[in-house]
Design a protein around this motif. Structure first.
Motif, mmCIF file in Angstrom:
data_model
loop_
_atom_site.group_PDB
_atom_site.id
_atom_site.type_symbol
_atom_site.label_atom_id
_atom_site.label_comp_id
_atom_site.label_asym_id
_atom_site.label_seq_id
_atom_site.Cartn_x
_atom_site.Cartn_y
_atom_site.Cartn_z
ATOM 1 N N PRO A 1 26.542 2.131 10.635
ATOM 2 C CA PRO A 1 26.746 1.845 9.022
ATOM 3 C C PRO A 1 25.692 1.961 8.364
ATOM 4 O O PRO A 1 25.812 2.075 7.101
ATOM 5 N N ILE A 2 24.432 1.835 8.806
ATOM 6 C CA ILE A 2 23.307 1.993 7.899
ATOM 7 C C ILE A 2 23.244 3.346 7.344
ATOM 8 O O ILE A 2 23.118 3.447 6.142
ATOM 9 N N ALA A 3 23.343 4.382 8.090
ATOM 10 C CA ALA A 3 23.248 5.720 7.824
ATOM 11 C C ALA A 3 24.215 6.135 6.780
ATOM 12 O O ALA A 3 24.310 6.461 5.955
ATOM 13 N N ALA A 4 25.658 5.314 7.093
ATOM 14 C CA ALA A 4 26.765 5.811 6.306
ATOM 15 C C ALA A 4 26.301 5.087 4.688
ATOM 16 O O ALA A 4 26.689 5.724 3.735
ATOM 17 N N GLU A 5 26.077 4.153 4.788
ATOM 18 C CA GLU A 5 25.706 3.423 3.362
ATOM 19 C C GLU A 5 24.522 4.214 2.703
ATOM 20 O O GLU A 5 24.357 4.383 1.554
ATOM 21 N N GLU B 1 0.756 -1.268 -0.053
ATOM 22 C CA GLU B 1 -0.163 -0.051 -0.169
ATOM 23 C C GLU B 1 0.735 1.405 -0.101
ATOM 24 O O GLU B 1 0.253 2.496 -0.143
ATOM 25 N N LEU B 2 2.180 1.333 0.078
ATOM 26 C CA LEU B 2 3.118 2.362 0.096
ATOM 27 C C LEU B 2 3.297 2.909 -1.360
ATOM 28 O O LEU B 2 3.082 2.299 -2.264
ATOM 29 N N ARG B 3 3.336 4.050 -1.335
ATOM 30 C CA ARG B 3 3.903 4.949 -2.582
ATOM 31 C C ARG B 3 5.120 4.500 -3.040
ATOM 32 O O ARG B 3 5.986 4.077 -2.215
ATOM 33 N N PRO B 4 5.528 4.345 -4.515
ATOM 34 C CA PRO B 4 6.696 4.066 -4.859
ATOM 35 C C PRO B 4 7.872 4.602 -4.249
ATOM 36 O O PRO B 4 9.036 3.790 -3.771
ATOM 37 N N ALA B 5 7.859 5.840 -4.016
ATOM 38 C CA ALA B 5 8.956 6.478 -3.371
ATOM 39 C C ALA B 5 9.384 6.040 -1.922
ATOM 40 O O ALA B 5 10.607 5.757 -1.577
ATOM 41 N N GLN B 6 8.166 5.833 -1.211
ATOM 42 C CA GLN B 6 8.240 5.489 0.124
ATOM 43 C C GLN B 6 8.889 4.009 0.309
ATOM 44 O O GLN B 6 9.489 3.630 1.034
ATOM 45 N N ARG B 7 8.418 3.191 -0.705
ATOM 46 C CA ARG B 7 8.799 2.092 -0.959
ATOM 47 C C ARG B 7 9.972 1.687 -1.064
ATOM 48 O O ARG B 7 10.571 0.732 -0.245
ATOM 49 N N GLU B 8 10.473 2.577 -2.054
ATOM 50 C CA GLU B 8 12.129 2.305 -2.166
ATOM 51 C C GLU B 8 12.945 2.724 -1.235
ATOM 52 O O GLU B 8 13.919 2.094 -0.826
ATOM 53 N N LYS B 9 12.721 3.593 -0.467
ATOM 54 C CA LYS B 9 13.349 4.284 0.704
ATOM 55 C C LYS B 9 13.354 3.052 1.958
ATOM 56 O O LYS B 9 14.254 2.792 2.376
ATOM 57 N N LEU B 10 12.233 2.571 2.162
ATOM 58 C CA LEU B 10 12.162 1.729 3.206
ATOM 59 C C LEU B 10 12.611 0.245 3.095
ATOM 60 O O LEU B 10 13.056 -0.316 3.581
ATOM 61 N N ALA B 11 12.516 -0.018 1.455
ATOM 62 C CA ALA B 11 13.177 -1.386 1.090
ATOM 63 C C ALA B 11 14.882 -1.329 1.307
ATOM 64 O O ALA B 11 15.464 -2.023 1.622
ATOM 65 N N SER B 12 15.308 0.087 0.797
ATOM 66 C CA SER B 12 16.740 0.137 1.018
ATOM 67 C C SER B 12 17.121 0.203 2.372
ATOM 68 O O SER B 12 18.212 -0.544 2.761
ATOM 69 N N THR B 13 16.443 0.705 3.499
ATOM 70 C CA THR B 13 16.627 0.936 4.661
ATOM 71 C C THR B 13 16.602 -0.449 5.465
ATOM 72 O O THR B 13 17.477 -0.951 6.115
ATOM 73 N N LEU B 14 15.784 -1.174 5.047
ATOM 74 C CA LEU B 14 15.392 -2.669 5.418
ATOM 75 C C LEU B 14 16.627 -3.491 5.039
ATOM 76 O O LEU B 14 16.883 -4.343 5.931
ATOM 77 N N HIS B 15 17.011 -3.442 3.720
ATOM 78 C CA HIS B 15 17.967 -4.404 3.356
ATOM 79 C C HIS B 15 19.299 -4.009 4.241
ATOM 80 O O HIS B 15 20.182 -4.839 4.665
ATOM 81 N N ALA B 16 19.573 -2.514 4.339
ATOM 82 C CA ALA B 16 20.962 -2.122 5.009
ATOM 83 C C ALA B 16 20.812 -2.874 6.466
ATOM 84 O O ALA B 16 21.620 -3.057 7.084
ATOM 85 N N TRP B 17 19.499 -2.577 7.064
ATOM 86 C CA TRP B 17 19.368 -2.850 8.533
ATOM 87 C C TRP B 17 19.572 -4.575 8.577
ATOM 88 O O TRP B 17 20.171 -5.011 9.569
ATOM 89 N N PRO C 1 21.593 9.470 11.124
ATOM 90 C CA PRO C 1 21.098 8.414 12.014
ATOM 91 C C PRO C 1 19.619 8.316 12.397
ATOM 92 O O PRO C 1 19.007 7.357 12.492
ATOM 93 N N GLN C 2 19.473 9.930 12.532
ATOM 94 C CA GLN C 2 17.932 10.142 13.223
ATOM 95 C C GLN C 2 16.863 9.664 12.058
ATOM 96 O O GLN C 2 15.811 9.152 12.350
ATOM 97 N N THR C 3 17.504 9.883 10.724
ATOM 98 C CA THR C 3 16.363 9.523 9.547
ATOM 99 C C THR C 3 16.373 8.035 9.670
ATOM 100 O O THR C 3 15.291 7.431 9.305
ATOM 101 N N VAL C 4 17.651 7.250 9.924
ATOM 102 C CA VAL C 4 17.567 6.024 9.983
ATOM 103 C C VAL C 4 16.487 5.365 11.122
ATOM 104 O O VAL C 4 15.715 4.310 10.903
#
Length: 394
Positions: free
Chosen positions: A349-353, A324-340, A358-361
């Protein structure tokens, strides 16, 4: 002791009885119709249109044919008159009635006929034996009428059931081809007496395990057999109880249940179920406990299918909360989840990648927790998520 005669009872009725009774035929017809209207509420309406014609014809043909029988060994009904009474039986199905009303009408008509004919025959001087034979003849004749109508009733029911089954199979084939637009699908569903559910699952099972499955799944399911398997479309279970009911219906059939899909995409569900049936199937040697096992649910084996090369399974594996997420939001969360997943939850290291603060992470991880809850702590879920994300899902 003399053996009973094989002749019909009207053979013992003197032929002259017909000549005595024929002049009274119009009066008897009117009396029968009036008696039926009183005795059978379903027929207590004006004799107009096709209904009136059918009742009038049925009584006239019955009495006219009966008066042709005394002194003969002819069958009760000619092919033409049998068609009349079979048609009456078929008409009851079309009117949405059981056969009870028509049979009650025959019984009411028989009482009036017997009473009136016996009186006229007695006035004409017939002896007791002839009157007894006349009574037996009326009863035997009504049994023949009833049997002809019952045959027509059963035939019409069979035809209708067969036609409905044919339409349901046509609808099933239409949905499995996945090429029907909304109008065509809704029209086919209406013709089949079926309401398209908002979501469905496809079920496949070996052909030799499909006996009786249509009955067990009930009218809410569409089912048919193919060359090597049987296929069913079932409304997706919405509760634990509905899932348990489907489990019971499919237990011991080596069935595989595909993932939930909108009816427009039900071919995907069937393809995944078929793939799972091939790749996850157990060997042919099955013990008693194995034969009693419930169905395989594809959603429980998505990782195995992905590893086996079934790309379509990625869509169901772990990432349903992203739908149900918008494409842009899905992209950001998928990248964050993969790094996590790769950095074991370490924010720096997640924030650096990702080249973010880090607060955004932390903010994104909170969103992921809202989407997944405690499932993110499940090793199997984390494995499936990393599997999908490594495959390049976005």
């Amino acid at each position: 002791m003399a053996s009973p005669s094989s002749d019909p009872p009207w053979f013992a009725v003197p032929a002259q009885v017909s000549e005595v009774l024929r002049p009274h035929l119009p009066d008897v017809v009117a009396e029968v119709i009036a008696a039926v209207a009183v005795a059978v509420p379903a027929y207590a309406r004006p004799l107009e249109g096709r209904f009136g014609e059918g009742v009038q014809q049925g009584v006239e043909v019955a009495l006219a044919r009966f008066l042709e029988l005394p002194g003969t060994t002819e069958p009760a009904l000619t092919p033409e008159s049998r068609r009349v009474y079979a048609a009456l039986g078929r008409g009851e199905v079309r009117q949405g009635r059981t056969l009870d009303a028509l049979l009650a009408a025959y019984r009411a008509g028989a009482r009036v006929t017997l009473r009136r004919m016996s009186r006229e025959a007695l006035d004409a001087g017939l002896d007791t034996d002839a009157l007894v034979a006349l009574g037996e003849s009326v009863l035997a004749y009504i049994e023949e009428l009833s049997a002809a109508s019952a045959e027509g009733f059963a035939f019409e029911q069979s035809e209708r059931a067969g036609e409905m089954d044919r339409r349901r199979v046509e609808l099933l084939e239409l949905l499995l081809h996945g090429q029907a637009d909304d109008v065509a699908a809704q029209r086919a569903a209406a013709a089949a007496g079926w309401v398209l559910p908002s979501s469905l699952v496809a079920v496949t099972m070996p052909l030799d395990q499909a006996s009786g499955v249509r009955f067990q799944l009930g009218s809410r399911a569409l089912a048919m057999t193919r060359m090597t398997d049987a296929v069913a479309l079932v409304p997706a279970p919405r509760t634990a109880r509905e899932r348990a009911e489907l489990e019971r219906a499919l237990t011991g059939r080596r069935a595989v249940v595909g993932p939930v899909r909108d009816w427009r995409r039900i071919p995907d569900s069937l393809r995944l179920a078929t793939t799972a049936a091939t790749s996850l199937a157990r060997g042919p040697e099955r013990g008693a406990a194995d034969r009693a096992a419930g169905p395989v649910w594809v959603e429980d084996h998505l990782a195995d299918l992905v590893i086996g090369g079934e790309a379509q399974a990625l869509e169901d594996l772990g990432l349903a909360p992203f739908a149900e997420l918008r494409p842009a939001q899905r992209e950001k969360l998928a990248s964050t989840l993969h790094a996590w997943l790769r950095h074991w939850g370490q924010r720096a290291p997640i924030a650096a990648e990702l080249n973010v603060h880090p607060q955004t992470v932390g903010y994104r991880l909170a969103q992921l927790r809202e989407l997944y809850g405690d499932a993110l702590d499940d090793p199997q879920m984390r494995f499936e998520l990393e599997l999908v994300l490594r495959a390049g899902y976005r």
